[in-house]
Design a protein around this motif. Structure first.
Motif, PDB file in Angstrom:
ATOM      1  N   LEU B  25       0.809  -1.221   0.000  1.00  0.00           N
ATOM      2  CA  LEU B  25       0.000   0.000   0.000  1.00  0.00           C
ATOM      3  C   LEU B  25       0.841   1.270   0.000  1.00  0.00           C
ATOM      4  N   TYR B  28       2.287   1.816  -3.293  1.00  0.00           N
ATOM      5  CA  TYR B  28       1.214   2.224  -4.201  1.00  0.00           C
ATOM      6  C   TYR B  28       1.007   3.743  -4.124  1.00  0.00           C
ATOM      7  N   LEU B  94      -4.539   7.315   5.713  1.00  0.00           N
ATOM      8  CA  LEU B  94      -5.435   6.175   5.517  1.00  0.00           C
ATOM      9  C   LEU B  94      -4.638   4.877   5.497  1.00  0.00           C
ATOM     10  N   ARG B  97      -3.783   3.966   8.933  1.00  0.00           N
ATOM     11  CA  ARG B  97      -4.979   3.494   9.639  1.00  0.00           C
ATOM     12  C   ARG B  97      -5.327   2.066   9.194  1.00  0.00           C
ATOM     13  N   ALA B  98      -5.240   1.829   7.890  1.00  0.00           N
ATOM     14  CA  ALA B  98      -5.583   0.501   7.379  1.00  0.00           C
ATOM     15  C   ALA B  98      -4.584  -0.532   7.881  1.00  0.00           C
ATOM     16  N   ALA B 101      -5.406  -1.217  11.439  1.00  0.00           N
ATOM     17  CA  ALA B 101      -6.637  -1.990  11.641  1.00  0.00           C
ATOM     18  C   ALA B 101      -6.487  -3.433  11.170  1.00  0.00           C
ATOM     19  N   MET B 102      -5.740  -3.632  10.086  1.00  0.00           N
ATOM     20  CA  MET B 102      -5.737  -4.966   9.491  1.00  0.00           C
ATOM     21  C   MET B 102      -4.429  -5.707   9.679  1.00  0.00           C
ATOM     22  N   MET B 107      -1.908  -5.226  -0.246  1.00  0.00           N
ATOM     23  CA  MET B 107      -3.283  -4.976  -0.677  1.00  0.00           C
ATOM     24  C   MET B 107      -4.037  -6.269  -0.966  1.00  0.00           C
ATOM     25  N   MET B 110      -5.861  -7.534   2.086  1.00  0.00           N
ATOM     26  CA  MET B 110      -6.893  -6.709   2.704  1.00  0.00           C
ATOM     27  C   MET B 110      -8.254  -7.148   2.165  1.00  0.00           C
ATOM     28  N   ARG B 111      -8.881  -8.074   2.869  1.00  0.00           N
ATOM     29  CA  ARG B 111     -10.131  -8.629   2.346  1.00  0.00           C
ATOM     30  C   ARG B 111     -11.250  -8.506   3.358  1.00  0.00           C
ATOM     31  N   VAL B 112     -11.217  -7.486   4.211  1.00  0.00           N
ATOM     32  CA  VAL B 112     -12.274  -7.371   5.213  1.00  0.00           C
ATOM     33  C   VAL B 112     -13.600  -7.002   4.557  1.00  0.00           C
ATOM     34  N   ALA B 113     -13.539  -6.062   3.616  1.00  0.00           N
ATOM     35  CA  ALA B 113     -14.771  -5.609   2.983  1.00  0.00           C
ATOM     36  C   ALA B 113     -15.274  -6.599   1.943  1.00  0.00           C
ATOM     37  N   GLU B 114     -14.359  -7.362   1.355  1.00  0.00           N
ATOM     38  CA  GLU B 114     -14.774  -8.337   0.348  1.00  0.00           C
ATOM     39  C   GLU B 114     -14.230  -9.708   0.707  1.00  0.00           C
ATOM     40  N   GLU B 117     -15.402 -16.028  -0.772  1.00  0.00           N
ATOM     41  CA  GLU B 117     -16.515 -16.955  -0.566  1.00  0.00           C
ATOM     42  C   GLU B 117     -15.968 -18.312  -0.155  1.00  0.00           C
TER      43      GLU B 117
END
Lengths: 494, 119
Positions: B25, B28, B94, B97-98, B101-102, B107, B110-114, B117
């Protein structure tokens, strides 16, 4: 002066709300009051534009094309009005949803900063100024994404920020190149100066850069991944605001730039828009069909619906453009409403994962009916607003005998119905896996009022479609023949 | 002069793309900064480049002398730099922060939001 209010009101209220953020009650109601004021300013502007034709004002007294111009024709004034409607709806909804911590961290101020950016983007007549308003909008949306402080929203924000900044850079380079070629940034002036120069390489490159930038903002194929990654992470108020307005500013910018500045007759531009739109429709709806999270389904739907609007622009006939503009208005209201309902439902069933929800129809029949109205409208069931929107686009593509495109538009409509019925079956129809007692709480008044009003608006647009089509037709005529627009901007030279 | 700046912009884009593809990140964001400077150079070059010819108008005249650079793109770049700087600060915060948090700056993880399956 009239043009300034839709920008000044939200900017001033953003500053005030930030100053007084410790007085929680004052800020919450102040936010609603500011949204109402914005709506009133928008209606005043629209009434003036309908009466006298496009209005323009030169900021700082510099005559166009040297200064920054604010200008409104029917399309931009109507977009400001609809921004006001959405603003009122989400701020009222926020009274029930936004807690004290999020409010203290500046949620309400950021909402109004976002509205200022959106209205600025609709009203500016200068392409570099458009870039600045996009940035205002972008930075406010960054703030809104992370302000609730969850892990999930930090993750969503990383993707949102990362991909949107690339689009911004493309926009900036495109504007730079365009200035290098023409020596002006005023959109009305650009329109005249690019006549007969549309096929020049530098002009085409700048057109492609702007197409990429606005396409990414509008979540067109293939640059849409930021949207489903982030729109389900912030508070429902913020998500509804984003879904209603942010992508639509991208579509608005596409319509404005590719009718006023660039010609759609250039095959490269038209093909990119056309096939981009068709793929956007298909990929978006397939993505929605694969999801099991309420707001993620809605997020993917935005993408496929954006495809319809851009398709209307790309087909480039007056009928198709009319469809695109009607679609734009209808979709803002319907989509905001669907997100608001998702939030109200989550409060009652405890989750947005469709597999572990259910029983809403038995427990809250009113909410179920209110969900059906925008859901069926989105899928294009008559007599709701979405039917007319889809009908106009499909009729325009039939007229051009573009069978493949017609087929794609109809098939995507069917798949939309399929994924909406998935939400219906899982969340409303089937019993809750934890028994009927798992559905708790009532829909608070502050949530019910905006949902009910937006649903009523959807029905009204559907039933009296003729009136709204006439209004969209007037907007289309101004878009397709921008003489009055250009005159309003450059005629104010003296 | 223009060709040097063009090549420089190309080098910046290449370096930016390389950093952005690394999957980290922070890299990036640094890559994005390189890209934004490349965009600024593009605008700079679009406004003509001249050596030792300030874009000033002589007293009493209405247009500047021939062969000077256009000053407006430089004003645009100034605006873009300021905006870009603000965005860069936000992105860095950000990223911190990310990461906080994670627990990762990669990147791909980073699969908290997605979430993936199952099955």
């Amino acid at each position: 002066m009239i043009l300034v209010w839709p920008i000044v009101i939200p900017l001033a209220s953003a500053a005030l709300l930030l100053l007084f953020r410790k007085w929680s009650g004052l800020v919450r109601w102040g936010s609603v009051a500011a949204a109402v004021a914005l709506l009133a300013a928008g209606i005043w502007l629209l009434a003036t534009v309908l009466e006298t034709g496009p209005v323009a004002a030169q900021m700082g007294g510099w005559p166009a094309p040297f200064g920054i111009t604010l200008v409104a024709d029917i399309l931009s004034a109507a977009m400001v009005v609809i921004t006001g409607i959405v603003a009122v709806a989400v701020t009222i909804y926020g009274l029930a949803e936004i807690d004290r911590t999020e409010g203290w961290h500046g949620h309400h101020a950021l909402v109004h900063a976002l509205l200022a950016g959106v209205c600025g983007a609709f009203l500016t007549g200068d392409i570099f100024n458009l870039y600045v308003w996009f940035e205002v909008m972008l930075i406010a949306s960054f703030g809104l994404l992370v302000v609730n402080g969850t892990k999930k929203s930090a993750d969503g924000a990383v993707k949102y920020v990362g991909l949107n900044l690339i689009a911004t850079l493309a926009f900036l380079s495109g504007v730079g190149l365009l200035y290098g070629v023409t020596g002006t940034l005023n959109m009305a002036d650009l329109s005249g100066r690019l006549e007969g120069r549309q096929e020049e390489v530098a002009v085409l490159v700048s057109a492609m850069l702007l197409l990429f930038a606005f396409g990414a903002k509008a979540a067109m194929f293939p640059v849409f991944f930021w949207l489903p990654a982030s729109y389900h992470t912030p508070s429902v108020t913020a998500a509804a605001l984003f879904s209603a307005l942010l992508t639509k500013v991208g579509v608005y910018a596409l319509i404005r730039v590719f009718t006023l500045i660039y010609d759609l007759d250039v095959p490269l531009v038209q093909n990119m828009l056309l096939w981009g739109a068709v793929l956007t429709m298909i990929v978006g709806v397939l993505g929605a069909a694969a999801q099991n999270h309420w707001r993620r389904i809605l997020g993917f739907h935005i993408i496929s619906q954006i495809g319809y609007m851009v398709l209307g622009l790309a087909l480039a006939t007056p009928a198709a453009m009319l469809g695109a503009i009607f679609y734009l208005f209808h979709h803002i209201i319907v989509k905001a409403n669907l997100f608001l309902i998702a939030g109200a439902a989550r409060r009652m069933v405890g989750s947005e994962e469709l597999k572990i929800t259910g029983g809403l129809y038995a427990a809250r029949p009113l909410l179920a009916v209110l969900f059906l109205i925008p859901a069926l409208s989105l899928a294009g069931i008559p007599p709701l607003s979405g039917f007319w929107a889809k009908f106009l686009i499909v009729a325009a593509s039939l007229e051009l005998e573009a069978w493949l495109i017609t087929f794609a538009a109809l098939a995507v409509g069917l798949l939309t119905l399929y994924s909406m019925s998935k939400i219906w079956l899982e969340a409303f129809w089937k019993p809750h896996p934890d028994g009927p007692d798992a559905v708790v709480g009532k829909v608070p008044m502050a949530m019910l009022v905006p949902i009910l009003s937006l649903a009523t608006l959807t029905v009204i647009i559907g039933l009296s479609a003729g009136m709204f089509v006439d209004a969209a037709l007037a907007a289309t005529e101004q878009i397709l023949d921008p003489t009055a627009y250009i005159e309003a901007v450059l005629g104010a030279r003296e | 002069m223009e060709s040097i700046v063009s090549i420089l912009a190309g080098v910046l884009v290449a370096g930016g793309a390389y950093l952005m593809l690394s999957g980290n990140l922070v890299r990036y964001i640094l890559g994005l900064t390189l890209l934004s400077n490349a965009a600024n150079l593009v605008i700079f070059a679009a406004g003509r480049m001249t050596e030792a010819a300030p874009p000033l108008t002589l007293y009493g005249e209405k247009v500047p002398a021939e062969g000077v650079a256009n000053a407006l793109p430089q004003a645009l770049i100034l605006t873009a730099i300021v905006i870009g700087f603000g965005l860069f600060c936000f992105a860095l915060t950000l990223a911190y922060r990310a990461y906080y948090a994670m627990g990762t700056a990669r990147m791909d993880s980073m699969r908290v939001a997605e979430p993936r399956e199952e099955g």
